[in-house]
Design an enzyme around this catalytic site. Sequence first.
Site, mmCIF file in Angstrom:
data_model
loop_
_atom_site.group_PDB
_atom_site.id
_atom_site.type_symbol
_atom_site.label_atom_id
_atom_site.label_comp_id
_atom_site.label_asym_id
_atom_site.label_seq_id
_atom_site.Cartn_x
_atom_site.Cartn_y
_atom_site.Cartn_z
ATOM 1 N N GLN A 1 0.878 -1.172 0.000
ATOM 2 C CA GLN A 1 0.000 0.000 0.000
ATOM 3 C C GLN A 1 0.915 1.221 0.000
ATOM 4 O O GLN A 1 1.403 1.641 1.041
ATOM 5 C CB GLN A 1 -0.924 -0.038 1.220
ATOM 6 C CG GLN A 1 -1.789 -1.290 1.281
ATOM 7 C CD GLN A 1 -2.874 -1.339 0.223
ATOM 8 O OE1 GLN A 1 -3.730 -0.457 0.160
ATOM 9 N NE2 GLN A 1 -2.846 -2.348 -0.649
ATOM 10 N N GLY B 1 -11.718 3.421 4.014
ATOM 11 C CA GLY B 1 -10.855 2.483 3.284
ATOM 12 C C GLY B 1 -9.882 3.181 2.351
ATOM 13 O O GLY B 1 -9.925 4.404 2.171
ATOM 14 N N HIS B 2 -9.023 2.397 1.730
ATOM 15 C CA HIS B 2 -7.997 2.985 0.872
ATOM 16 C C HIS B 2 -8.583 3.559 -0.418
ATOM 17 O O HIS B 2 -9.590 3.091 -0.914
ATOM 18 C CB HIS B 2 -6.867 1.984 0.562
ATOM 19 C CG HIS B 2 -7.283 0.715 -0.091
ATOM 20 N ND1 HIS B 2 -6.377 -0.281 -0.355
ATOM 21 C CD2 HIS B 2 -8.471 0.251 -0.509
ATOM 22 C CE1 HIS B 2 -7.004 -1.286 -0.922
ATOM 23 N NE2 HIS B 2 -8.263 -0.996 -1.021
ATOM 24 N N ASN B 3 -7.960 4.619 -0.882
ATOM 25 C CA ASN B 3 -8.297 5.280 -2.146
ATOM 26 C C ASN B 3 -9.624 6.030 -2.106
ATOM 27 O O ASN B 3 -10.082 6.526 -3.133
ATOM 28 C CB ASN B 3 -8.359 4.292 -3.316
ATOM 29 C CG ASN B 3 -7.166 3.379 -3.340
ATOM 30 O OD1 ASN B 3 -6.048 3.786 -3.061
ATOM 31 N ND2 ASN B 3 -7.386 2.117 -3.638
#
Lengths: 340, 340, 340
Positions: free
Chosen positions: C193, C234-236
């Site tokens: 990540q 969460g990511h993004n």
Amino acid sequence: MLAEIARRFGGELVGNPSVRVERVATLESAGPGDIGFLAQGKYRDRLRSTRAAAVILPYTERDTTELPRILCDDPYLYFAQVSILLNPLEQFTAGIHPSAVIEPEAQVASSVKIGPGCHIGRGAHVGEGVSLGAGCVIGDLAKIGDASLIHASVVVYAHCVIGKRAIVHSGAVIGADGFGMALDSGQWLKIPQIGRAIIGDDVEIGANTTIDRGALDDTVIEDGVKLDNQVQIGHNVRIGAHTAMAGCVGIAGSARIGRHCTLGGGAIVLGHLELADGVHISAGTLVTKSIKRPGSYTGIYPLQEKGSWGRTAALLRNIDKLETRVRMLERIVAEMRGKD
Amino acid sequence: MLAEIARRFGGELVGNPSVRVERVATLESAGPGDIGFLAQGKYRDRLRSTRAAAVILPYTERDTTELPRILCDDPYLYFAQVSILLNPLEQFTAGIHPSAVIEPEAQVASSVKIGPGCHIGRGAHVGEGVSLGAGCVIGDLAKIGDASLIHASVVVYAHCVIGKRAIVHSGAVIGADGFGMALDSGQWLKIPQIGRAIIGDDVEIGANTTIDRGALDDTVIEDGVKLDNQVQIGHNVRIGAHTAMAGCVGIAGSARIGRHCTLGGGAIVLGHLELADGVHISAGTLVTKSIKRPGSYTGIYPLQEKGSWGRTAALLRNIDKLETRVRMLERIVAEMRGKD
Amino acid sequence: MLAEIARRFGGELVGNPSVRVERVATLESAGPGDIGFLAQGKYRDRLRSTRAAAVILPYTERDTTELPRILCDDPYLYFAQVSILLNPLEQFTAGIHPSAVIEPEAQVASSVKIGPGCHIGRGAHVGEGVSLGAGCVIGDLAKIGDASLIHASVVVYAHCVIGKRAIVHSGAVIGADGFGMALDSGQWLKIPQIGRAIIGDDVEIGANTTIDRGALDDTVIEDGVKLDNQVQIGHNVRIGAHTAMAGCVGIAGSARIGRHCTLGGGAIVLGHLELADGVHISAGTLVTKSIKRPGSYTGIYPLQEKGSWGRTAALLRNIDKLETRVRMLERIVAEMRGKD
């Protein structure tokens, strides 16, 4: 010795009273020296195969086993009492770790243990027999009541109060600002959160649980409340004595929960609602209105295999159309009967 | 060089094999030196406009671009492998920060890095090549397996065990007491939680995730399990190998989750249930009964515009009345037909 | 003095302008020196019985009380402004606690306060007027913008950026790895990540909230966003400016939330969805599809007493059978009418 246990906690002892009992265990994993229990008949198989030295049973299971046994009304409670007897809280040696930082005017009782890296704020009060794990942060003027056990990495914000004999697990945050904001031309203006979080006596707070301070008045958790992990309590909430909440419950701001309530895991109570004493909410239920009568309430969407879900969901979302069709049928049928 | 990648991971290289590839990137943000990937045809537009130096594609997209490309069966997995190659774990210099506190009898391997302010309990064991970020607290007699990466502010309670090559993110709490209490005349009596939390090898645990210790036996997380942030695992739970749970999942006490399962974000599994191997649960689903067959399961209440919700909800809550009306119609219609 | 407040913030002053106002309070708990407010007519009773020195009211309540009062368009906002005036942020004395660890090349402004046990990573940047509570961990090369207030025990991972005037509450974790994995023959392969978490200006982040770093590109929280406790991002993900999320909200990876949205407590947005600007989601709602039009959306399963739930749930799960029965009736009735 089993006889000692029966003498202390009551019940009827059947079988060898002098069997040695040193530990509690589940029926499946018990061995010599272990005492197990059976709360419900449906686990009777486990009783037949256990290697426990003795067991705690309801009176109805008197003859299910030959093992030395104590018969009682509530085997689960009895077992809890035995477990507490056999697993006393670890004693600790009082002392303040040299790496802990105690600010001026803090009052720290001499019987306290303060772990490495703790920070005790200015004017904070830490009562007799308190144990603080490593890395706890107690804010200015906050109070920790006597005999409380605060595990590592707990944060208590300034001015907040924790009662006596509390157990607070790691990562819990007591007294962060509530979520109070006013809209000012599309932007959020933060409202100072000047109330406190006040926690009663004999309260247990789970790991990573958060309890916000009040906006103006205090957030109050009454005596004997038990909160599991990752519970979120909003500002100005009041939780009545001896209420228990399982993991991941969320209570929105200004809600009032009665005494002796239980909330299942993941349940959510919306803001400003009131729940009466003795209300029990199922896991995963969203409470959208106040509940004035004690009782059990649920709101659980049923589970199904994914393949069939799409059609069900579409029908549910359009249930008003289905109702319209039924109404139409009723009218037509009534007309047809009228004609007969 | 693209050729090196293809040599290492396979697939079919099309185009200039000596194009330089130094970083991974999304198709949208890629530039010279970057390699991107396309997993699904629906993002084909991004492929057409990308400035990536090379791309990883399914065989079906062979002719969608002129760019140097590797064709393979599973571009997402291929991309993961390339990313791991190009982004090796940061190397660290072993050493114990002088502000860390290591209690007597703790065994700390010499290849370990221990960050500032860590506290390693009496008799704890920290394996070879472990890295502990700042402020971690490892309880008495706990064990951290070789090559594990423990980020800052993680708490592992006494006696708990983490396997090899674990990754544990900040704020995670491993081994806090489970939520075990017996009712004693309306008050809760805490049952000592004397089991442990046992975490297998190659497990990843997200930020602020909590895994409770067992009440009597252990809570067990098997090898290769991946837990996202803010997951809550109750006491005595067993999670089978290679199961993955997205953020905010809650698993209540004594549930048993199979191997190779997936649980979507916010899903809840009630206590004492069993899920078979290969069960997939949708995000936001509450699992209220054991699931014995592998497959996908869901229980999602459909979303709608707020204006229409009230009537839908009222009809749903009263669906038994609607069913009664249909039954009544069926009876009347049957009678009418009988008369014909 | 009330007159001073009216001069500063406007509105119409009615009654004694020189009444002394020193604190804000709720109408119920207010006493001499306190100013309260009434936002909604339904709490008018509280206005009648309050002992406040002065009150802030909507114009419509001009004659409900004899108390000195300010009439205005938005009493809640007005009250917020008065509260900010009367409760200025606590001033702190700049300084780095001797137990804090500042790694080489970190840039720490001289006006900063850094609490005990903080760890500032290599090359990190801490702006002017920042306050870090005890035990904060700021990763290598991370940046904290000017005048930000970071409470105790916050973790910011390496490379992440927090803007100016942020408020971050205890236990928040910014920039942990997203949940990105590829399946490789039944086992999960972790995808590095390598994006960052980028937080804009004037953002507030609640206690134990987690915001993951991006997988490749960055996770972005725009200016003025307010996140309550235990929110998971969460990511993004990208969250548009001035959006607010109540406690326990979860936003899955790569979702895009518009500007000026609100999400009620416990709401979940699935991955890769897009919500337009000005979308409002009810508490406890699972968002399963993108929403392109501003407006209010809900998906709340209605609550009922437990006794009646079983039958309701069975009917809901089998609503397709009910629909089939209605269809059958429609056909029969149509046939019968045809015969008439």
